[in-house]
Design a protein around this motif. Structure first.
Motif, short mmCIF file in Angstrom:
data_model
loop_
_atom_site.label_atom_id
_atom_site.label_comp_id
_atom_site.label_asym_id
_atom_site.label_seq_id
_atom_site.Cartn_x
_atom_site.Cartn_y
_atom_site.Cartn_z
N ASN A 10 0.85 -1.18 0.00
CA ASN A 10 0.00 0.00 0.00
C ASN A 10 0.88 1.23 0.00
N PRO A 11 0.81 2.07 -1.06
CA PRO A 11 1.68 3.23 -1.12
C PRO A 11 1.31 4.30 -0.12
N GLY A 12 0.09 4.25 0.43
CA GLY A 12 -0.32 5.25 1.38
C GLY A 12 -0.71 6.53 0.67
N MET A 13 -1.31 7.48 1.40
CA MET A 13 -1.75 8.73 0.82
C MET A 13 -1.32 9.88 1.71
N ASP A 14 -1.16 11.05 1.11
CA ASP A 14 -0.81 12.24 1.85
C ASP A 14 -2.08 12.86 2.43
N ASP A 15 -2.66 12.23 3.45
CA ASP A 15 -3.91 12.71 4.01
C ASP A 15 -3.76 14.09 4.62
N ASP A 16 -2.63 14.36 5.28
CA ASP A 16 -2.43 15.67 5.90
C ASP A 16 -2.41 16.77 4.86
N GLU A 57 -13.04 9.99 5.21
CA GLU A 57 -12.71 8.80 5.98
C GLU A 57 -12.33 7.64 5.04
N VAL A 58 -11.85 6.56 5.63
CA VAL A 58 -11.37 5.41 4.87
C VAL A 58 -12.54 4.63 4.28
N PRO A 59 -12.61 4.45 2.95
CA PRO A 59 -13.68 3.64 2.37
C PRO A 59 -13.52 2.17 2.77
N VAL A 60 -14.65 1.50 2.97
CA VAL A 60 -14.64 0.09 3.38
C VAL A 60 -15.60 -0.70 2.48
N VAL A 61 -15.16 -1.88 2.09
CA VAL A 61 -15.99 -2.78 1.29
C VAL A 61 -16.06 -4.13 2.02
N ILE A 62 -17.25 -4.71 2.07
CA ILE A 62 -17.40 -6.04 2.66
C ILE A 62 -17.79 -7.02 1.55
N ILE A 108 -22.93 6.19 -0.33
CA ILE A 108 -22.03 5.71 -1.39
C ILE A 108 -21.24 4.48 -0.98
N THR A 109 -20.59 4.54 0.16
CA THR A 109 -19.72 3.47 0.61
C THR A 109 -19.71 3.43 2.13
N LEU A 110 -19.43 2.28 2.69
CA LEU A 110 -19.13 2.23 4.12
C LEU A 110 -17.79 2.93 4.33
N THR A 111 -17.61 3.51 5.52
CA THR A 111 -16.32 4.12 5.84
C THR A 111 -15.91 3.69 7.25
N ALA A 112 -14.62 3.87 7.53
CA ALA A 112 -14.10 3.58 8.86
C ALA A 112 -13.35 4.80 9.38
#
Length: 199
Positions: A10-16, A57-62, A108-112
């Motif tokens: 996971n390359p990660g993201m520049d959230d800040d 927030e972080v998108p989540v898929v189940i 739209i999507t679940l988030t965490a």
């Protein structure tokens, strides 16, 4: 969908950086659920303003795990519908709470909410998505947890690539989701503008 395969880190993201630079809007779906999003781009097509959005927030898929009849170690991850999400939501929320993540029933999507665990190679999943070979695409996910509900196994994941989607702004400046027909009508113009900005 095909069976999961190991993917890249996971390359990660520049959230800040994203939080400091991008304005936010709140999107509401037809069921009254909301989703706070960063405005990545604002585009104009025929005097109508459209925005490219990314969830804060972080998108989540189940997914539902369907083992192969001949080899239970092999199988496929299958999409589930909203009714099934509602049925298993409380259990999934409890499972993620063990990792100090709060699962939210957003639009739209679940988030965490919370900090994702470090990405381990064994947690990476690659899925081939599409109806046929011609439109097949590859999506990568980080597996966060798995659990059983009434003998069905489920896998909770977050996509590695940012979740981006378009909405239009109404007269009050509120974002409204595009219907599939609306998106199909303006997709070429929106994509042309995005490509022009990247060049």
């Amino acid at each position: 969908m095909t069976k999961p395969k190991k993917g890249k880190e996971n390359p990660g993201m520049d959230d800040d950086d994203l939080e400091q630079q991008a304005p936010t809007v709140e999107l509401t779906d037809e069921d009254g659920r909301s989703l706070l999003c960063y405005v990545e781009k604002s585009l104009d097509v025929d005097n109508q303003e459209y925005v490219l959005l990314q969830p804060v927030e972080v998108p989540v898929v189940i997914f539902a795990w369907e083992p192969d009849e001949e080899d239970e170690e092999e199988g496929t991850l299958e999409d589930i519908d909203d009714d099934e999400v509602d049925e298993i939501f409380t259990t999934a929320r409890a499972i993620l709470a063990e990792q100090d993540l709060i699962l939210n029933r957003t639009a739209i999507t679940l988030t965490a909410t919370g900090d994702l665990p470090d990405t381990e190679e064994d947690d990476l999943i690659t899925l081939e998505v599409g109806e046929d070979e011609a439109d097949m695409s590859v999506e990568e996910f980080q597996q966060l947890a798995n659990f059983f509900y009434e003998e069905q196994e489920y896998v909770i994941c977050t996509p590695l690539d940012p979740l981006l989607f378009f909405a239009r702004l109404n007269h009050d400046g509120e974002p409204k989701l595009l219907t599939p027909e609306e998106f199909q009508a303006v997709q070429p113009q929106l994509e042309d503008q995005l490509f022009d900005e990247l060049e």
